[in-house]
Design an enzyme around this catalytic site. Structure first.
Site, mmCIF file in Angstrom:
data_model
loop_
_atom_site.group_PDB
_atom_site.id
_atom_site.type_symbol
_atom_site.label_atom_id
_atom_site.label_comp_id
_atom_site.label_asym_id
_atom_site.label_seq_id
_atom_site.Cartn_x
_atom_site.Cartn_y
_atom_site.Cartn_z
ATOM 1 N N LYS A 49 158.224 84.390 -59.525
ATOM 2 C CA LYS A 49 159.055 83.991 -58.381
ATOM 3 C C LYS A 49 160.302 84.856 -58.245
ATOM 4 O O LYS A 49 160.850 85.006 -57.159
ATOM 5 C CB LYS A 49 159.395 82.507 -58.482
ATOM 6 C CG LYS A 49 158.143 81.660 -58.310
ATOM 7 C CD LYS A 49 158.419 80.193 -58.170
ATOM 8 C CE LYS A 49 157.178 79.426 -57.749
ATOM 9 N NZ LYS A 49 156.129 79.379 -58.791
HETATM 10 C C1 LIG Z 1 154.765 79.130 -58.533
HETATM 11 C C2 LIG Z 1 153.813 79.562 -59.594
HETATM 12 C C3 LIG Z 1 152.428 79.703 -59.340
HETATM 13 C C4 LIG Z 1 151.796 79.363 -58.001
HETATM 14 O O1 LIG Z 1 152.152 80.280 -56.983
HETATM 15 P P1 LIG Z 1 151.893 79.904 -55.444
HETATM 16 O O2 LIG Z 1 152.537 81.008 -54.673
HETATM 17 O O3 LIG Z 1 152.565 78.580 -55.235
HETATM 18 O O4 LIG Z 1 150.420 79.829 -55.238
HETATM 19 C C5 LIG Z 1 151.619 80.167 -60.369
HETATM 20 N N1 LIG Z 1 152.127 80.450 -61.595
HETATM 21 C C6 LIG Z 1 153.437 80.314 -61.867
HETATM 22 C C7 LIG Z 1 153.919 80.609 -63.235
HETATM 23 C C8 LIG Z 1 154.334 79.870 -60.893
HETATM 24 O O5 LIG Z 1 155.640 79.732 -61.187
#
Ligand SMILES: *Cc1c(COP(=O)(O)O)cnc(C)c1O
Length: 466
Positions: free
Chosen positions: A112
Site C-alpha cells: 500500500k
Molecule cells: C490490502 C492488501 C491486499 C489486498 O489488496 P486489494 O487491492 O485490496 O485487492 C493484499 N495483501 C496485503 C498485504 C494488503 O495489505
C-alpha cells in the site's frame, strides 16, 4: 483526461478533482473517460528507465493538465525515494517459471506504500492551490492505516484520523500507527471491532454536522490515484521479463480488487498480459464470481491473511462497468439491486469479458502454509501469508511453461511473523530501518465504541474546511 463515474450521473472531474473527491456523488467510482494506449515501440522504449521516470511515463496521460511533466517527476522521485531498495519494486526469481515482485520495501512494509506515498504528495500539491483543508477519516484493521498515516504525516492542510479496534491489530501494526507523533496524525483506538469502526466512519461521511464544517476525505482504494500508481509496477516487472515482445502473467493476492484492477489497466494500456490470476483466501466472493458468475456476500471468516478478509470488493465495480459497455445507468441499477439483496449474477457479457483475461484460485489455511513452506524449502525465501496465497494460485494456474508468472509480494514476512514461523520454523526479522519500532513513544486516544464520542473528538481536533 477527465474522470466519469461508474454510475453515470455524477459530474465529470479532472484528475485533481477525482483525487480529492474519493467516491463520486452518485455512489459510483471515478474512472478515466478512456484508457490511454501505448504502442509497442513506446513500451519497448521504457525498458531500463529508473522507477520514478517509468512512473511519470505511465501516469502522465492520466494526470493530464493537473500536473506538468516536471512536477509529476518531482513527486514520483520524492515518493519512491523513500523506498529502501533502489529498484523500488525488485523482481526475484523462484524457478524457471515463477517470479516474485517485492512490493514491500516502503516505509510500512506493505504494498500500500507504493500508492499512498504518492497520494500523500498529491493531496498536499492539490490542496496548496486552494484554501481548503482536508480531514481524512478512516478505519483500519492494520495495513491501510499505517501506510496512510506515514504518507500524510507532517503534510500541510491535511489531518488524518485513523480508527482501529483496540487490542485487535498486531503490535507491529499498532506501533506503526501510534509512534508517528506528527501533530496532524490522530490515532483513535475504539472499544469494538473493525466493523464497528468502519460503521462510525461511514456515518461521519453522511453526518451533515460534520460534512458541513469539514471537508472529509478518504484514502481507501476507491481513490483512483491509488490504482494509477499501482499500474507502474506491472510495467516494471513485465519489461524486465521481455515485454512488449513476450507475454507475462501475474498472480495477485486480492481483497478489494484494487491491486489486480491496476493489472487490468496495464493490459488496457497495451502491456501484453497473458493472465491475471485473482488469488483469494476462504473469503472467496471474487473466485465464485469469476468461476460461476455468482457475486454474493456472506460473512467474513478471519484468516492469517487479514488484509484479504473482505465481503465485498469495491473495485470490482470498475471492472463490471467496463465489461458492461460502460453503461452507467445499467450498472447503477445492478449495484442498487446488489446493495439491497447482497447477491448479484454477472451478466453473460460480464462473465465472458472477464474470462478473456482473468483466472482465479482460492487458498485455504493448508494451501497457504504449504506455499510458505515451498518458497522456503525450494527458494530460501520467507514470504508472508498474503503473498503465499498468490503463490499458491500462481502454481495452481498451470500456465504454459514459456509464460513467466509473477506473484505480487504484498507484505514483508516480518509483518506476520507467527504464521511464517509456524510454516517454516523461521522467525522473520523486521528490517533494520524499522528495528527500533518497539522502543518508540506511542500516542493514541482511547474512546468508547460510541459515535458521538468519536465525532466530538474529530470536531475538536480537525481544521474547518477553509
Ligand atoms: C490490502 C492488501 C491486499 C489486498 O489488496 P486489494 O487491492 O485490496 O485487492 C493484499 N495483501 C496485503 C498485504 C494488503 O495489505
Amino acid at each position: 483526461m477527465d474522470y466519469i463515474s461508474t454510475r453515470g450521473s455524477a459530474p465529470a472531474l479532472d484528475f485533481a478533482g477525482a483525487t480529492l473527491a474519493g467516491l463520486a456523488s452518485d455512489g459510483g467510482l471515478y474512472v478515466p473517460r478512456e484508457w490511454p494506449r501505448f504502442s509497442e515501440a513506446e513500451i519497448a522504449a521504457m525498458a531500463g528507465l529508473p522507477y520514478a521516470e517509468l512512473a511519470r511515463r505511465i501516469m502522465q496521460p492520466f494526470v493530464g493538465d493537473s500536473l506538468t511533466p516536471d512536477r509529476l517527476l518531482a513527486l514520483t522521485r520524492a515518493a519512491y525515494g523513500r523506498f529502501a531498495h533502489a529498484a523500488v519494486t525488485p523482481l526475484v526469481q523462484f524457478d524457471e517459471q515463477h517470479w516474485l515482485l517485492e512490493l514491500f520495501h516502503g516505509p510500512t512494509l506493505a504494498f500500500k506504500d507504493v500508492a499512498l506515498q504518492l497520494l500523500g504528495l498529491l493531496f498536499e500539491e492539490f490542496l496548496s492551490r486552494g484554501d481548503e483543508n482536508l480531514t481524512i477519516v478512516g478505519a483500519t484493521s492494520g495495513d491501510t492505516g499505517s501506510a496512510a498515516i506515514d504518507a500524510v504525516a507532517g503534510r500541510a492542510k491535511v489531518d488524518i484520523f485513523m480508527l482501529h479496534p483496540r487490542g485487535r491489530v498486531s503490535d507491529v501494526q499498532r506501533r506503526q500507527m501510534t509512534t508517528v507523533l506528527a501533530p496532524n496524525v490522530h490515532n483513535i483506538a475504539i472499544d469494538g471491532t473493525f466493523d464497528d469502526a468502519q460503521a462510525m466512519v461511514k456515518r461521519m461521511f453522511n453526518d451533515p454536522a460534520m460534512t458541513g464544517r469539514f471537508s472529509i476525505g478518504a484514502v481507501n482504494s476507491i481513490n483512483w490515484a491509488r490504482l494509477m500508481a499501482q499500474v507502474v509496477y506491472y510495467f516494471a516487472a513485465a519489461l524486465q521479463l521481455g515485454a512488449p515482445h513476450r507475454e507475462v502473467a501475474f498472480a495477485v493476492p486480492t481483497g478489494n480488487f484494487g491491486d489486480v484492477f491496476a493489472g487490468y489497466v496495464a493490459a488496457k494500456m497495451g502491456l501484453p498480459v497473458a493472465r491475471l490470476i485473482v488469488a483469494t483466501n476462504v473469503n472467496d466472493i471474487l473466485h465464485r464470481a469469476l468461476t460461476s458468475g455468482d457475486y454474493s456476500a456472506g460473512t467474513v471468516t478471519p484468516t492469517a491473511a487479514p488484509s484479504m478478509d473482505i465481503q465485498v470488493s469495491s473495485n470490482f465495480e470498475r471492472l463490471l462497468f467496463d465489461l458492461n459497455g460502460r453503461d452507467g445507468a445499467a450498472l447503477a441499477a445492478q449495484m442498487a439491486a446488489f446493495e439491497a439483496s447482497k447477491t448479484m449474477r454477472l451478466t453473460n457479457a460480464q462473465r465472458e469479458g472477464a474470462a478473456v483475461l482473468f483466472a482465479s484460485a482460492r487458498a485455504d489455511a493448508d494451501d497457504m502454509r504449504q506455499a510458505i513452506r515451498w518458497a522456503w524449502e525450494h527458494c530460501g525465501a520467507l514470504i508472508d501469508p498474503h503473498t503465499a496465497i498468490g503463490l499458491h494460485a500462481a502454481r495452481a494456474a498451470a500456465l504454459p511453461k514459456n509464460v513467466p508468472v509473477v506473484t505480487l509480494a504484498t507484505a514483508h514476512p516480518a509483518k506476520f511473523p507467527d504464521a511464517v514461523e509456524r510454516a517454516t520454523g523461521q522467525r522473520p526479522h523486521l528490517p533494520a530501518r524499522v528495528g527500533d519500532l518497539f522502543d518508540r513513544e506511542e500516542r493514541c486516544a482511547h474512546l468508547p465504541g460510541d459515535y458521538a464520542a468519536v465525532a466530538d473528538h474529530v470536531a475538536r481536533h480537525a481544521v474547518p474546511r477553509g
